[in-house]
Design an enzyme around this catalytic site. Sequence first.
Site, mmCIF file in Angstrom:
data_model
loop_
_atom_site.group_PDB
_atom_site.id
_atom_site.type_symbol
_atom_site.label_atom_id
_atom_site.label_comp_id
_atom_site.label_asym_id
_atom_site.label_seq_id
_atom_site.Cartn_x
_atom_site.Cartn_y
_atom_site.Cartn_z
ATOM 1 N N HIS A 133 0.869 -1.180 0.000
ATOM 2 C CA HIS A 133 0.000 0.000 0.000
ATOM 3 C C HIS A 133 0.910 1.235 0.000
ATOM 4 C CE1 HIS A 133 -2.757 2.982 1.816
ATOM 5 N NE2 HIS A 133 -3.745 2.188 1.438
ATOM 6 N N ASP A 210 3.222 -3.976 8.096
ATOM 7 C CA ASP A 210 1.959 -3.273 7.895
ATOM 8 C C ASP A 210 0.840 -4.291 8.084
ATOM 9 O OD1 ASP A 210 -0.395 -2.329 6.837
ATOM 10 O OD2 ASP A 210 0.525 -1.437 5.053
ATOM 11 N N GLN A 213 -4.390 -5.002 7.011
ATOM 12 C CA GLN A 213 -5.362 -5.970 6.483
ATOM 13 C C GLN A 213 -5.283 -7.324 7.171
ATOM 14 O OE1 GLN A 213 -7.740 -5.093 4.665
ATOM 15 N NE2 GLN A 213 -7.029 -3.149 3.800
ATOM 16 N N LYS A 236 -10.449 -0.601 10.630
ATOM 17 C CA LYS A 236 -10.619 -1.839 9.854
ATOM 18 C C LYS A 236 -10.905 -3.023 10.785
ATOM 19 C CE LYS A 236 -7.260 -0.245 6.418
ATOM 20 N NZ LYS A 236 -7.987 0.290 5.270
ATOM 21 N N CYS A 374 -4.796 2.349 -3.660
ATOM 22 C CA CYS A 374 -3.568 2.912 -3.083
ATOM 23 C C CYS A 374 -2.408 1.923 -3.205
ATOM 24 C CB CYS A 374 -3.761 3.340 -1.630
ATOM 25 S SG CYS A 374 -5.033 4.565 -1.424
HETATM 26 N N1 7TS Z 1 -1.786 -0.590 4.641
HETATM 27 C C1 7TS Z 1 -2.677 -1.378 4.026
HETATM 28 C C2 7TS Z 1 -2.277 -2.756 3.594
HETATM 29 C C3 7TS Z 1 -3.958 -0.891 3.811
HETATM 30 O O1 7TS Z 1 -4.844 -1.682 3.201
HETATM 31 C C4 7TS Z 1 -4.297 0.415 4.222
HETATM 32 C C5 7TS Z 1 -5.648 1.006 3.938
HETATM 33 C C6 7TS Z 1 -3.336 1.157 4.881
HETATM 34 C C7 7TS Z 1 -2.091 0.629 5.058
HETATM 35 C C8 7TS Z 1 -3.614 2.525 5.404
HETATM 36 O O2 7TS Z 1 -4.458 2.458 6.486
HETATM 37 P P1 7TS Z 1 -4.991 3.787 7.198
HETATM 38 O O3 7TS Z 1 -6.015 3.312 8.149
HETATM 39 O O4 7TS Z 1 -3.821 4.424 7.850
HETATM 40 O O5 7TS Z 1 -5.563 4.636 6.105
HETATM 41 N N2 7TS Z 1 -6.305 0.398 2.866
HETATM 42 C C9 7TS Z 1 -7.426 0.823 2.255
HETATM 43 C C10 7TS Z 1 -8.038 0.105 1.245
HETATM 44 O O6 7TS Z 1 -7.648 -0.972 0.819
HETATM 45 N N3 7TS Z 1 -9.101 0.792 0.822
HETATM 46 O O7 7TS Z 1 -9.197 1.925 1.531
HETATM 47 C C11 7TS Z 1 -8.158 1.965 2.435
#
Ligand code: 7TS
Length: 416
Positions: A133, A210, A213, A236, A374
Amino acid sequence: MTAAVQPVDAPEFPVHSYRADFPVLARKVRDKPLVYLDNAATAQKPRRVLETLDEYYRGYNSNIHRGVHTLSELATEAYEAARKKIQTFINAASHQEIIFVRGTTEGINLVAQSYGRSRLGAGDEIIVSEMEHHSNIVPWQLLCEQTGALLKVIPINDAGELDMDEYKNLLGDNTRIVAVGHVSNALGTINPVAEITALAHAAGAVTVIDGAQAAPHTRLDVAALDCDFYAFSGHKLFGPTGIGVLYGKQALLDAMPPYHGGGDMIKMVTFEKTLYNDLPCKFEAGTPYIAGVIGLGAAVDYVNEIDMDRIRDYEHELLQYATLAAADVQGLKPIGTAAQKAGILSFVMDGIHPHDLGTILDHEGIAIRTGHHCAMPVMERYGIPATARASFAFYNTREEVDKLVAGLDKANNIFK
Ligand code: 7TS
């Protein structure tokens, strides 16, 4: 078609009773029952979390770590209790290793700017993977610009799995940081994080995982993974938006400079010298998202009661069911077919742009995400601009998968 798959809506996993815990799942979209398949973007919130936020604001809203008055003590107690819940949830050795941040993104930036910037120099190397990501790419690119370090990339194969031989080749005397995702948001691939970490350690590097997910789908055990840092997002994991967790090994966190300066992260301030606070406060400058932390604690209680292993198994069956069903959809090509996958079905369809698919499905009340997720390098790897992505949570059902498939068939008819 489904004979090989065990029934998933069985008494041992009462999915409809879990669904009833999530008020929004009862709503309609465009006069159809909502089918929410965008859980990788953000998950829905159970009543328990909503009530916890409400109770905090109605009952004991107050700042933490400062007042001697009753409300402040109650808020501090609840905030620190949530930290301990999360320590247990990820099997960290100490509550001091749990740093509250805004989300995965901020957690990774914290490591890059505090650990990375204080330790890396010209010629040092950072390894990421092709499936990351953007939030596990750009912070490292910024660090490279600041320090003269170099970014190396582990390639992926056509199934969307890391090329582990190439990873071993990339590791070397100059490797300082290996930053990879536990589960890919664009492909669903589950990466062998323990093995990646063992190899990184043998090369003298630290790992930053990371876990955005992974946290909602599998039992986390940072001790077993032996990773040095692990970041995930509360939203999430059925908790509030704007709160997340950075785990770091205590010895590393202790040696790192603060990321942000301000209140609560100090022991003493004079104009000559400031003494920083102990962990974890050293990394929590300013008034934090108190309600969010307490709400995340409630989310963790909630999934613990269901049991993360049962959630993983149920979602595994559901993904299998969806993968088989999708294979029957005309012109559908899955993107990401790794042997080890979490609940993500990413795909393209002949002659239909993913955005058009997303719109057609929305008319059926079905929410999926379309775009590059992303993860633009993943799209480049497959030579496509975007995918359509259905991402599952434990409250999704086979009936919802059937509706998705019916929606895709409908799209095929429209575009024929
Ligand atoms: N890393 C991964 C693997 C992600 O899927 C996401 C967000 C992030 C980092 C960032 O997370 P945040 O909570 O700091 O924004 N992924 C997604 C997605 O797949 N669709 O919308 C956000």
